[in-house]
Design a protein around this motif. Structure first.
Motif, PDB file in Angstrom:
ATOM      1  N   THR A   1       2.432  -9.484   6.892  1.00  0.00           N
ATOM      2  CA  THR A   1       3.364  -9.353   8.094  1.00  0.00           C
ATOM      3  C   THR A   1       3.950  -8.335   8.467  1.00  0.00           C
ATOM      4  O   THR A   1       3.870  -7.541   9.460  1.00  0.00           O
ATOM      5  CB  THR A   1       4.610 -10.632   8.206  1.00  0.00           C
ATOM      6  N   ASN A   2       4.696  -7.646   7.215  1.00  0.00           N
ATOM      7  CA  ASN A   2       5.147  -6.336   7.386  1.00  0.00           C
ATOM      8  C   ASN A   2       4.182  -5.131   7.641  1.00  0.00           C
ATOM      9  O   ASN A   2       4.234  -4.172   8.505  1.00  0.00           O
ATOM     10  CB  ASN A   2       5.790  -6.016   5.979  1.00  0.00           C
ATOM     11  N   SER A   3       2.915  -5.391   7.103  1.00  0.00           N
ATOM     12  CA  SER A   3       2.009  -4.196   7.326  1.00  0.00           C
ATOM     13  C   SER A   3       1.442  -4.251   8.653  1.00  0.00           C
ATOM     14  O   SER A   3       1.197  -3.155   9.208  1.00  0.00           O
ATOM     15  CB  SER A   3       0.867  -4.590   6.455  1.00  0.00           C
ATOM     16  N   VAL A   4       1.493  -5.387   9.185  1.00  0.00           N
ATOM     17  CA  VAL A   4       1.014  -5.638  10.597  1.00  0.00           C
ATOM     18  C   VAL A   4       1.960  -5.203  11.428  1.00  0.00           C
ATOM     19  O   VAL A   4       1.875  -4.440  12.620  1.00  0.00           O
ATOM     20  CB  VAL A   4       0.562  -6.911  11.041  1.00  0.00           C
ATOM     21  N   ALA A   5       3.492  -5.326  11.376  1.00  0.00           N
ATOM     22  CA  ALA A   5       4.503  -5.214  12.099  1.00  0.00           C
ATOM     23  C   ALA A   5       5.092  -3.675  12.250  1.00  0.00           C
ATOM     24  O   ALA A   5       5.236  -3.217  13.302  1.00  0.00           O
ATOM     25  CB  ALA A   5       5.541  -5.714  11.647  1.00  0.00           C
ATOM     26  N   VAL A   6       4.686  -2.949  11.126  1.00  0.00           N
ATOM     27  CA  VAL A   6       5.164  -1.581  11.001  1.00  0.00           C
ATOM     28  C   VAL A   6       4.136  -0.404  11.775  1.00  0.00           C
ATOM     29  O   VAL A   6       4.426   0.790  12.158  1.00  0.00           O
ATOM     30  CB  VAL A   6       5.752  -1.039   9.962  1.00  0.00           C
ATOM     31  N   SER A   7       2.911  -1.081  11.897  1.00  0.00           N
ATOM     32  CA  SER A   7       1.839  -0.230  12.269  1.00  0.00           C
ATOM     33  C   SER A   7       2.014   0.349  13.826  1.00  0.00           C
ATOM     34  O   SER A   7       1.892   1.721  13.791  1.00  0.00           O
ATOM     35  CB  SER A   7       0.468  -1.025  12.450  1.00  0.00           C
ATOM     36  N   PRO A   8       2.656  -0.044  14.716  1.00  0.00           N
ATOM     37  CA  PRO A   8       2.958   0.667  15.922  1.00  0.00           C
ATOM     38  C   PRO A   8       3.900   1.587  15.718  1.00  0.00           C
ATOM     39  O   PRO A   8       3.919   2.654  16.375  1.00  0.00           O
ATOM     40  CB  PRO A   8       3.681  -0.555  16.831  1.00  0.00           C
ATOM     41  N   GLY A   9       4.842   1.757  14.728  1.00  0.00           N
ATOM     42  CA  GLY A   9       5.469   2.884  14.485  1.00  0.00           C
ATOM     43  C   GLY A   9       4.879   4.070  14.043  1.00  0.00           C
ATOM     44  O   GLY A   9       5.380   5.150  14.659  1.00  0.00           O
TER      45      GLY A   9
END
Length: 252
Positions: A47-55
């Protein structure tokens, strides 16, 4: 997800996006926040890998004026393939062995950047290296960074900017901008791979992703106006802190 958990993830996402744009290592903010919000380690990692991608995408937009576009075409496909390989590696193998190696990789990356000038005298300045030697080293670095980013990703920016600064004869702001592009490519690959194959908690993504986008954009603008010496010191300090945090967690 309750209100305190939502607020925690939103604040963590803002901070992580800014840290990733300036120095890397923002996942060490959001990953513990997801654990604190109640996720198990593997779903939290995915989930972290997916969530931080827009940053990362926000960082690319914010640093677009400094991107060395002549290098992007050759390096983006390598980063993408490495990122996909790292995603498959995470989903197919136990994480414990890599967790033990990660702290040392991060600390080594921070040391490479801290002693960049001395190391250049040992391995040769990019201007004095043969084009073939420089190109092979650059491709190997980006491929390895892609695999690491797809597998775990914490402090990917620290590791990339340290290696790129050693191999490229560029201002650190341009190296940092290239790091943002490569990190963004790996981020997009992880979104596609984990959305299809991994146990993603989409509620957590919905909170963290917009926050990292805003934080990444703001952090990239701040990085552009920092002197090179200050930016380098920030990256080295963040990398060392991240490495030590991972070391404590791996052996606790």
């Amino acid at each position: 997800m309750d209100l305190p958990g939502t607020v925690l993830l939103a604040v963590a996402g803002l901070a992580a996006g800014a840290v990733n744009a300036i120095a890397g290592g923002g996942s060490l903010i959001t990953f513990p926040a997801l654990i604190a919000a109640g996720l198990a380690p593997i779903p939290a990692n995915v989930t972290n890998s997916v969530a931080v991608s827009p940053g990362y995408i926000g960082s690319v937009v914010g640093s677009r004026a400094d991107i060395p576009r002549e290098r992007v075409r050759a390096l983006v496909p390598i980063a993408a393939l490495g990122g996909f390989a790292g995603c498959l590696l995470l989903l197919a193998t136990p994480a414990r062995a890599f967790e033990l190696v990660v702290p040392f990789l991060v600390l080594a990356a921070a040391a490479v950047l801290a002693f960049q000038d001395r190391l250049r005298r040992l391995v040769g300045h990019p201007r004095t290296m043969s084009p073939a030697r420089n190109r092979i080293g650059l491709y190997a670095l980006v491929a390895a960074g892609g695999v690491y980013g797809g597998y775990f990703g914490a402090a990917l920016g620290v590791m990339l900017v340290a290696g790129l600064a050693l191999l490229l004869d560029e201002r650190l702001a341009r190296v940092n901008a290239l790091k943002n592009v490569l990190s963004g490519v790996v981020g997009v690959v992880t979104v596609v791979a984990y959305a299809a194959l991994g146990p993603v908690d989409w509620a957590g993504v919905a909170v963290i992703a917009p926050a990292t986008l805003l934080g990444g954009y703001a952090g990239a603008h701040l990085a552009r106006h920092l002197p090179s010496a200050v930016l380098k010191a920030t990256i080295v300090t963040a990398g060392t802190a991240v490495g030590l945090s991972l070391l404590v967690r791996a052996f606790s």
